[in-house]
Design a protein around this motif. Structure first.
Motif, short mmCIF file in Angstrom:
data_model
loop_
_atom_site.label_atom_id
_atom_site.label_comp_id
_atom_site.label_asym_id
_atom_site.label_seq_id
_atom_site.Cartn_x
_atom_site.Cartn_y
_atom_site.Cartn_z
N VAL A 156 53.07 -19.21 35.38
CA VAL A 156 54.52 -19.21 35.21
C VAL A 156 55.06 -20.64 35.31
CG1 VAL A 156 56.70 -18.46 36.24
CG2 VAL A 156 54.82 -16.82 35.99
N ASP A 157 54.51 -21.42 36.23
CA ASP A 157 54.94 -22.82 36.34
C ASP A 157 54.66 -23.58 35.06
OD1 ASP A 157 55.84 -22.41 38.89
OD2 ASP A 157 54.03 -23.16 39.88
N LEU A 197 48.90 -15.99 30.80
CA LEU A 197 49.84 -14.87 30.92
C LEU A 197 49.52 -13.78 29.90
CD1 LEU A 197 53.15 -16.88 31.43
CD2 LEU A 197 51.97 -15.49 33.14
N GLU A 211 49.55 -9.89 33.59
CA GLU A 211 50.17 -10.99 34.33
C GLU A 211 51.68 -11.06 34.05
OE1 GLU A 211 45.89 -11.66 34.08
OE2 GLU A 211 47.40 -11.21 32.58
N ILE A 212 52.05 -10.84 32.79
CA ILE A 212 53.48 -10.83 32.45
C ILE A 212 54.19 -9.71 33.20
CG2 ILE A 212 55.13 -10.37 30.60
CD1 ILE A 212 53.24 -11.86 28.71
N ALA A 240 54.73 -10.70 36.76
CA ALA A 240 55.77 -11.73 36.89
C ALA A 240 57.16 -11.15 36.65
CB ALA A 240 55.49 -12.86 35.90
N ALA A 270 60.04 -13.33 38.29
CA ALA A 270 59.69 -14.70 37.90
C ALA A 270 59.86 -14.93 36.41
CB ALA A 270 58.25 -15.01 38.31
N LEU A 271 59.88 -13.85 35.62
CA LEU A 271 60.09 -13.95 34.18
C LEU A 271 61.11 -12.90 33.74
CD1 LEU A 271 56.48 -14.42 32.69
CD2 LEU A 271 58.24 -16.17 32.98
N LEU A 274 62.57 -17.67 31.01
CA LEU A 274 62.77 -17.84 32.44
C LEU A 274 63.98 -17.03 32.89
CD1 LEU A 274 62.06 -21.66 32.80
CD2 LEU A 274 60.51 -19.75 33.22
#
Length: 586
Positions: free
Chosen positions: A477-478, A502, A506-507, A510, A515-516, A526
């Motif tokens: 994510v970073d 991602l 993982e998506i 997040a 986070a997303l 973001l």
């Protein structure tokens, strides 16, 4: 009022006795009076010396009409066993007594009739001996002559004593009226009669015909030939039903209080009077006023499973008679142990079930029922005839303490197992746990959750968890954030997201962690993209087109379309005719 049924061999003077006691003609059909033999049920009543009223259900004595006899005796709490002094103990005397014993009738008298024709002593002694070993036990014997009147005053006093011994009826309980007659009255419509054993009926009450669930309304009530606004147990009652065709109700049906009874086609029972192994595979079950064909599956030495040809509103503890219709005899007495029994699908299940049934006696046992079932609704238990004395765990669900504790331990284990299988997810969906634990409702899962677990957003999570991403996902994510810093609306394609680390899982992790921001599928930005887009679009001439928005946001149509739809749904923008939008002032 209380109700008593006659019983005894054909032509032993049952109807003559009722006629002498009441002054009423119990034989309703011309054919009965022509032949001098009762064929169907008859009804009469009289006042006793105490002022109490006793109603009689007069039953046929001939072996061909035993089903009619059982329909009259089934719902009645007491009986007069009639034996003629000049003929003595006869085959139907024995069969009628066996039926009374099978039904558990514990209150009654023996009446020796025709004492003007023979000495009643030997018959009285034989009757006492026969009755002593049955549910009636030691009974009073009254010799009478309906012709000369000898003994009738003494019989009236004995009936008073019998009535005083009867247990008080439950008048505040639900109604289950077994129908023994159904007919039409001109100008009134359909009328049914029966013996009201428990509960109370009022004009205007709603009832259910148990056979098909049809709702009916009480238009009128009669008892002992008089119109009543209310009738309480125990009583003979005629119920005028509003708007019901005569063909929709018949003898053997039951009118019940709505929601108070369940109907069942499968019951586990204890059978007395004959070894289960000797019973026919098919028989006729007589319960209340109903006669229903059944299939018999032996389980233990004295227990069996019966499959009924049609559902009936039966309760734990009900008594019934099992007959072999081919041989026209009582095959055994039946006590209902379970009216919602479990399936017997696995090898050895029948033997295990027999072991369970061996410890049951037909008495309602709330704690035992909950223990055996593990989990059961309070309403379902009440509809089985079992009073609810256990505190629910949630809603109206009752749970055995041991079973509930085991479910709680399994829930903790399933949460750990799911976390190992899905390391990128925050907690376990409640629905997944419901399925894994085999529970009927999500509320039960939530009720099982104990600290340090908790329920949040439809998932069971550990306290303090849910916002921290696994390190690999956080780094991915970073990296995405670096790419979007200068062009925040240029969402990468799916293959680039994979390169960044991602993938779909993982998506998902997040997005759940905040986070997303997912716009559609693999289109992600973001979290602050909504507010940032609103500021950019507010600087455009209003209203604006999709093309103008895309250019201002420096993005593609793939991103602009779902982003604008999200803004619309959140009330940031409003879509106008002509496929244009404007930013809503706040």
């Amino acid at each position: 009022m209380w109700v008593v049924a006659t019983a005894g061999h054909v032509d032993h003077g049952k109807s003559t006795l009722v006629r002498a006691l009441t002054g009423m003609e119990p034989d309703r059909w011309a054919e009965e009076r022509r032949r001098g033999m009762t064929i169907d049920l008859g009804f009469a009543w009289t006042s006793l010396p105490s002022g109490a009223t006793v109603a009689f259900v007069d039953v046929p004595g001939h072996e061909r009409f035993v089903p009619n006899m059982l329909a009259g005796v089934g719902p009645v709490p007491a009986a007069l066993l009639v034996v003629a002094a000049d003929e003595g103990w006869m085959p139907q005397s024995a069969e009628h007594l066996a039926a009374l014993d099978a039904l558990g009738v514990a209150y009654g008298l023996v009446v020796v009739t025709r004492v003007d024709l023979a000495d009643p002593g030997p018959v009285a002694a034989r009757a006492r001996a026969e009755v002593a070993g049955t549910s009636l036990g030691a009974v009073e014997v009254v010799p009478v002559s309906a012709v000369t009147g000898v003994g009738l005053p003494e019989l009236r006093v004995a009936l008073d004593r019998l009535g005083a011994r009867l247990p008080a009826p439950v008048v505040d309980g639900p109604v289950r009226l077994w129908v023994d007659r159904c007919f039409t009255v001109r100008g009134s419509g359909t009328v049914v009669t029966g013996t009201l054993r428990a509960g109370r009926l009022r004009v205007g009450d709603e009832l259910v015909v148990a056979a098909d669930g049809m709702r009916v309304r009480v238009r009128g009530l009669h008892s002992l030939g008089t119109a009543r606004d209310e009738v309480s147990a125990v009583s003979r009652v005629a119920v005028n039903l509003r708007g019901v065709a005569r063909e929709r109700v018949a003898r053997g049906d039951a009118l019940v209080t709505p929601e108070a009874f369940g109907c069942t086609e499968l019951v586990d029972v204890r059978i007395s009077g004959a070894p289960v192994a000797d019973l026919p595979a098919a028989g006729m079950l007589h319960v209340g006023s109903a006669a229903v064909p059944v299939r018999v599956r032996p389980l233990g030495p004295d227990t069996a499973r019966l499959r009924l040809a049609r559902p009936l509103p039966l309760l734990v503890g009900d008594r019934a008679v099992l007959r072999d219709p081919g041989r026209r005899l009582v095959a055994g007495g039946v006590t209902l142990l379970d009216v919602v029994p479990p399936p017997l699908a696995r090898r050895g299940a029948a033997a295990a079930r027999a072991g369970v049934l061996a410890g049951l006696d037909g008495r309602a046992d709330p704690v035992g029922e909950v223990r055996r079932r593990g989990l059961v609704r309070a309403g379902d238990l009440a509809r089985m005839g079992v009073p609810v004395t256990v505190t629910p765990v949630v809603g109206d669900w009752l749970a055995d303490d041991g079973h509930w504790a085991r479910l709680g331990a399994r829930l903790v284990a399933e949460v750990s197992r799911y976390a190992a299988e899905h390391p990128l997810e925050s907690g376990v969906p409640v629905e997944v746990l419901r399925q894994r634990l085999g529970l009927p409702e999500r509320s039960l899962v939530e009720a099982l959750v104990r600290a340090p677990l908790r329920v949040r957003a439809g998932r069971v999570v550990a306290a303090g968890s849910g916002s921290v991403l696994p390190a690999p996902v956080a780094r991915a994510v970073d990296r995405l954030g670096v790419e979007l810093r200068s062009r925040p609306f240029r969402a990468p394609e799916a293959d680039r997201l994979v390169e960044l680390g991602l993938g779909p899982r993982e998506i998902g992790a997040a997005v759940r962690a905040g986070a997303l921001l997912r716009l559609a599928g693999a289109v992600v930005l973001l979290p602050g993209a909504v507010e940032q887009a609103a500021r950019v679009l507010a600087g455009l001439p209003q209203p604006f087109t999709l093309s103008a928005a895309r250019q201002a946001l420096d993005t593609s149509r793939r991103v602009a379309v779902p982003l604008l739809e999200l803004l619309d749904s959140r009330g940031v923008t409003r879509r106008l005719p002509g496929d244009v939008r404007m930013v809503v002032s706040r």
